[in-house]
Design a protein around this motif. Structure first.
Motif, short mmCIF file in Angstrom:
data_model
loop_
_atom_site.label_atom_id
_atom_site.label_comp_id
_atom_site.label_asym_id
_atom_site.label_seq_id
_atom_site.Cartn_x
_atom_site.Cartn_y
_atom_site.Cartn_z
N ASN A 184 16.79 12.81 24.60
CA ASN A 184 16.50 11.88 26.18
C ASN A 184 15.46 10.62 25.66
OD1 ASN A 184 17.98 13.75 27.53
ND2 ASN A 184 16.46 14.99 28.46
N ASP A 185 15.36 10.13 24.95
CA ASP A 185 14.78 8.89 24.48
C ASP A 185 13.31 9.23 23.81
OD1 ASP A 185 16.55 7.02 25.44
OD2 ASP A 185 16.31 6.93 26.62
N ARG A 186 13.50 10.59 23.23
CA ARG A 186 12.72 11.08 22.85
C ARG A 186 12.28 12.22 21.38
NH1 ARG A 186 7.66 14.28 25.92
NH2 ARG A 186 6.45 14.47 24.19
N ALA A 187 11.46 12.14 20.36
CA ALA A 187 12.04 12.61 19.16
C ALA A 187 11.32 14.35 19.39
CB ALA A 187 11.40 12.48 17.44
N TRP A 188 11.60 15.39 19.04
CA TRP A 188 10.95 16.81 18.63
C TRP A 188 11.42 17.69 18.54
CZ3 TRP A 188 9.26 17.13 24.19
CH2 TRP A 188 9.68 16.62 25.37
N ASN A 189 10.50 18.79 18.36
CA ASN A 189 10.09 19.19 17.45
C ASN A 189 11.10 20.48 17.63
OD1 ASN A 189 7.91 18.77 15.96
ND2 ASN A 189 6.50 19.69 17.28
N VAL A 190 12.11 20.91 16.50
CA VAL A 190 13.88 22.02 16.57
C VAL A 190 13.48 22.87 15.47
CG1 VAL A 190 15.08 19.61 18.00
CG2 VAL A 190 14.86 20.17 16.07
N ARG A 191 14.23 23.99 16.02
CA ARG A 191 15.06 24.93 15.71
C ARG A 191 16.41 25.21 15.68
NH1 ARG A 191 15.46 30.34 15.61
NH2 ARG A 191 14.02 30.28 18.14
N SER A 192 17.03 24.99 14.32
CA SER A 192 17.93 25.41 14.29
C SER A 192 18.03 27.18 14.82
CB SER A 192 18.75 25.20 13.33
OG SER A 192 19.42 26.20 12.07
N THR A 193 19.56 27.58 15.85
CA THR A 193 19.21 28.67 15.77
C THR A 193 19.29 29.50 14.93
OG1 THR A 193 21.78 28.65 16.66
CG2 THR A 193 20.36 28.57 18.25
N SER A 194 21.13 29.62 13.58
CA SER A 194 20.79 30.19 13.07
C SER A 194 21.49 29.40 11.34
CB SER A 194 22.21 31.43 12.88
OG SER A 194 22.96 30.75 13.47
N GLN A 195 21.84 28.24 11.61
CA GLN A 195 22.31 27.32 10.57
C GLN A 195 21.61 26.24 10.29
OE1 GLN A 195 26.41 27.03 11.61
NE2 GLN A 195 25.60 25.67 13.08
#
Length: 85
Positions: free
Chosen positions: A46-57
């Motif tokens: 949505n036009d913004r950079a976010w901190n993310v975590r993958s579910t498992s891989q």
């Protein structure tokens, strides 16, 4: 063209209550990873950079992803799997 700039990570001290609601509203949205997620990284949603975590891989940079949850101001993501045509 507007240049993409990295935002400081969101923490409990920097997130307003309205932003917490905004994070929940991102569940189901799609985007792409900006960095390798092993399991943590950054993604553009949505036009913004976010901190993310993958579910498992491991998810490589520039992979299409979907937001599946929120955990402590970090979006939880899964890669989009293309259906055979």
């Amino acid at each position: 063209f507007e240049m993409l700039k990295l935002q400081p990570p969101l923490t409990a001290d920097t997130v307003e209550p309205e932003e917490e609601f905004l994070l929940e509203g991102l569940i189901g949205n799609q985007g792409r990873t900006l960095s390798r997620c092993a399991p943590f990284g950054r993604a553009f949603i949505n036009d913004r950079a976010w901190n993310v975590r993958s579910t498992s891989q491991l998810i490589e940079a520039e992979t299409s992803i979907k937001v599946v949850g929120v955990d402590n101001q970090t979006l939880t993501i899964e890669p989009l799997i293309k259906q055979p045509s």
